[in-house]
Write a protein that holds these residues in place. Structure first.
Motif, mmCIF file in Angstrom:
data_model
loop_
_atom_site.group_PDB
_atom_site.id
_atom_site.type_symbol
_atom_site.label_atom_id
_atom_site.label_comp_id
_atom_site.label_asym_id
_atom_site.label_seq_id
_atom_site.Cartn_x
_atom_site.Cartn_y
_atom_site.Cartn_z
ATOM 1 N N ALA A 147 22.414 1.556 -18.283
ATOM 2 C CA ALA A 147 21.076 2.202 -18.276
ATOM 3 C C ALA A 147 20.724 3.046 -19.031
ATOM 4 O O ALA A 147 19.579 2.867 -19.259
ATOM 5 N N GLY A 148 21.551 3.658 -20.026
ATOM 6 C CA GLY A 148 20.997 4.368 -21.266
ATOM 7 C C GLY A 148 20.496 3.136 -22.331
ATOM 8 O O GLY A 148 19.550 3.572 -23.147
ATOM 9 N N PHE A 149 21.240 2.015 -23.230
ATOM 10 C CA PHE A 149 21.257 1.003 -23.959
ATOM 11 C C PHE A 149 19.160 1.140 -22.970
ATOM 12 O O PHE A 149 19.012 0.122 -23.548
ATOM 13 N N ASN A 150 19.262 0.912 -21.693
ATOM 14 C CA ASN A 150 17.987 0.145 -21.050
ATOM 15 C C ASN A 150 16.892 0.991 -21.155
ATOM 16 O O ASN A 150 15.239 0.334 -21.761
ATOM 17 N N ALA A 151 16.947 2.024 -21.270
ATOM 18 C CA ALA A 151 15.595 3.159 -21.346
ATOM 19 C C ALA A 151 15.943 2.604 -23.062
ATOM 20 O O ALA A 151 14.615 3.339 -23.126
ATOM 21 N N THR A 152 16.414 2.964 -23.545
ATOM 22 C CA THR A 152 15.903 2.865 -24.946
ATOM 23 C C THR A 152 15.625 1.366 -25.541
ATOM 24 O O THR A 152 13.917 1.837 -25.825
ATOM 25 N N ALA A 153 15.944 0.332 -25.109
ATOM 26 C CA ALA A 153 15.494 -0.360 -25.040
ATOM 27 C C ALA A 153 13.582 -0.725 -24.065
ATOM 28 O O ALA A 153 12.719 -1.056 -24.784
ATOM 29 N N PHE A 154 13.586 0.164 -23.533
ATOM 30 C CA PHE A 154 12.199 0.489 -22.791
ATOM 31 C C PHE A 154 11.141 1.300 -23.858
ATOM 32 O O PHE A 154 10.227 0.395 -24.437
ATOM 33 N N TYR A 155 11.876 2.350 -24.506
ATOM 34 C CA TYR A 155 10.965 2.963 -25.533
ATOM 35 C C TYR A 155 11.048 2.327 -26.274
ATOM 36 O O TYR A 155 9.116 2.519 -27.390
ATOM 37 N N VAL A 156 11.362 1.019 -27.498
ATOM 38 C CA VAL A 156 11.865 0.684 -28.286
ATOM 39 C C VAL A 156 10.619 -0.705 -28.436
ATOM 40 O O VAL A 156 9.769 -0.790 -29.076
ATOM 41 N N VAL A 157 10.578 -1.474 -26.961
ATOM 42 C CA VAL A 157 9.989 -2.446 -26.843
ATOM 43 C C VAL A 157 8.937 -2.292 -25.957
ATOM 44 O O VAL A 157 8.181 -3.628 -26.344
ATOM 45 N N ALA A 158 8.866 -1.275 -25.003
ATOM 46 C CA ALA A 158 7.858 -1.347 -23.956
ATOM 47 C C ALA A 158 6.606 -0.718 -23.825
ATOM 48 O O ALA A 158 5.621 -0.606 -23.177
ATOM 49 N N ALA A 159 6.846 0.620 -24.304
ATOM 50 C CA ALA A 159 6.801 1.841 -23.706
ATOM 51 C C ALA A 159 4.995 1.643 -24.584
ATOM 52 O O ALA A 159 4.093 2.224 -23.940
ATOM 53 N N HIS A 160 5.555 1.231 -25.542
ATOM 54 C CA HIS A 160 3.260 1.556 -26.398
ATOM 55 C C HIS A 160 2.716 0.327 -25.873
ATOM 56 O O HIS A 160 1.714 0.621 -25.848
ATOM 57 N N ARG A 161 3.626 -0.353 -25.456
ATOM 58 C CA ARG A 161 2.082 -2.012 -25.272
ATOM 59 C C ARG A 161 2.170 -1.292 -23.483
ATOM 60 O O ARG A 161 0.853 -1.481 -22.564
ATOM 61 N N THR A 162 2.775 -0.119 -22.579
ATOM 62 C CA THR A 162 2.741 -0.060 -21.245
ATOM 63 C C THR A 162 1.668 1.920 -21.361
ATOM 64 O O THR A 162 0.940 1.616 -20.574
ATOM 65 N N THR A 184 13.823 -3.521 -13.771
ATOM 66 C CA THR A 184 13.864 -4.266 -12.829
ATOM 67 C C THR A 184 15.634 -3.650 -12.944
ATOM 68 O O THR A 184 16.567 -3.543 -12.128
ATOM 69 N N THR A 185 16.011 -4.353 -13.960
ATOM 70 C CA THR A 185 17.028 -4.001 -14.615
ATOM 71 C C THR A 185 17.977 -2.037 -13.944
ATOM 72 O O THR A 185 19.278 -1.976 -13.684
ATOM 73 N N SER A 186 16.897 -0.914 -14.627
ATOM 74 C CA SER A 186 16.895 0.486 -14.544
ATOM 75 C C SER A 186 17.517 0.483 -13.104
ATOM 76 O O SER A 186 18.526 1.170 -12.740
ATOM 77 N N LEU A 187 17.087 0.069 -12.107
ATOM 78 C CA LEU A 187 16.732 0.079 -10.817
ATOM 79 C C LEU A 187 18.311 -0.604 -10.220
ATOM 80 O O LEU A 187 18.927 -0.030 -9.356
ATOM 81 N N ALA A 193 8.035 -7.391 -20.332
ATOM 82 C CA ALA A 193 9.661 -6.813 -20.613
ATOM 83 C C ALA A 193 9.859 -5.289 -19.886
ATOM 84 O O ALA A 193 10.779 -5.420 -19.506
ATOM 85 N N ALA A 194 8.317 -5.076 -19.575
ATOM 86 C CA ALA A 194 8.459 -3.557 -18.777
ATOM 87 C C ALA A 194 9.235 -3.736 -17.701
ATOM 88 O O ALA A 194 10.187 -2.878 -16.723
#
Length: 184
Positions: free
Chosen positions: A110-125, A143-146, A137-138
């Protein structure tokens, strides 16, 4: 690994003030209550945010829900502190418990997944010029987070129902799921 687990149980169990507090009439119930409050803040925030990324409540801007994340982080901090108190008060019931092992694994994912959101998808979201549609990707990250947080909660509940006993003559194995006699 079993040798490390024995050392960890010994080290964590040697923190006397925590063990004394947790053994009082109100120590364990107070920490359980705080753990539940922290979990409510954490999961409440994460579930809202993840469901929004998956397309629910489209009238609510993603950036507006993202402003709740500090509440989720506060809940995580509460859970971390109360969880460490549980661990220090009965380390053998956690360190040798497969449900605890899986809970820690799912928390790491879950921690790696949250990091992935900020690295990969946050700026596009959420950033300036964010896409109107939530990127794939977001959605995968949400889904992975849930799934991970449901797994973490289930494993947390299973910790109570599985209590490791003493190891048999075959010993603890690579990762101890029983209490080695040397640690008693």
């Amino acid at each position: 690994m079993a040798t490390f687990q024995v050392w960890l149980v010994s080290t964590l169990g040697s923190v006397e003030p925590v063990a004394r507090f947790m053994a009082t009439r109100w120590g364990w119930p107070a920490m359980e209550s705080l753990h539940f409050i922290g979990l409510s803040l954490l999961v409440g925030t994460i579930v809202l945010f993840d469901l929004r990324l998956l397309g629910m409540a489209r009238r609510i801007p993603i950036a507006a829900l993202h402003r709740l994340i500090p509440w989720g982080l506060a809940g995580y901090a509460i859970n971390l502190a109360s969880g460490v108190m549980f661990l220090m008060s009965a380390p053998d019931q956690y360190i040798y418990n497969p449900a605890f092992h899986f809970k820690m694994l799912f928390m790491a994912i879950a921690g790696f997944n949250a990091t992935a959101f900020y690295v990969v998808a946050a700026h596009r979201t959420m950033g300036p010029g964010a896409e109107a549609r939530v990127p794939r990707a977001a959605k995968i990250i949400a889904t992975t987070s849930l799934v991970m947080w449901v797994a973490i909660i289930v494993c947390g509940r299973l910790i109570t129902f599985y209590r490791p006993g003493d190891c048999g003559p075959e010993g603890p194995g690579v990762i101890a799921e029983c209490i080695p006699r040397a640690s008693r």
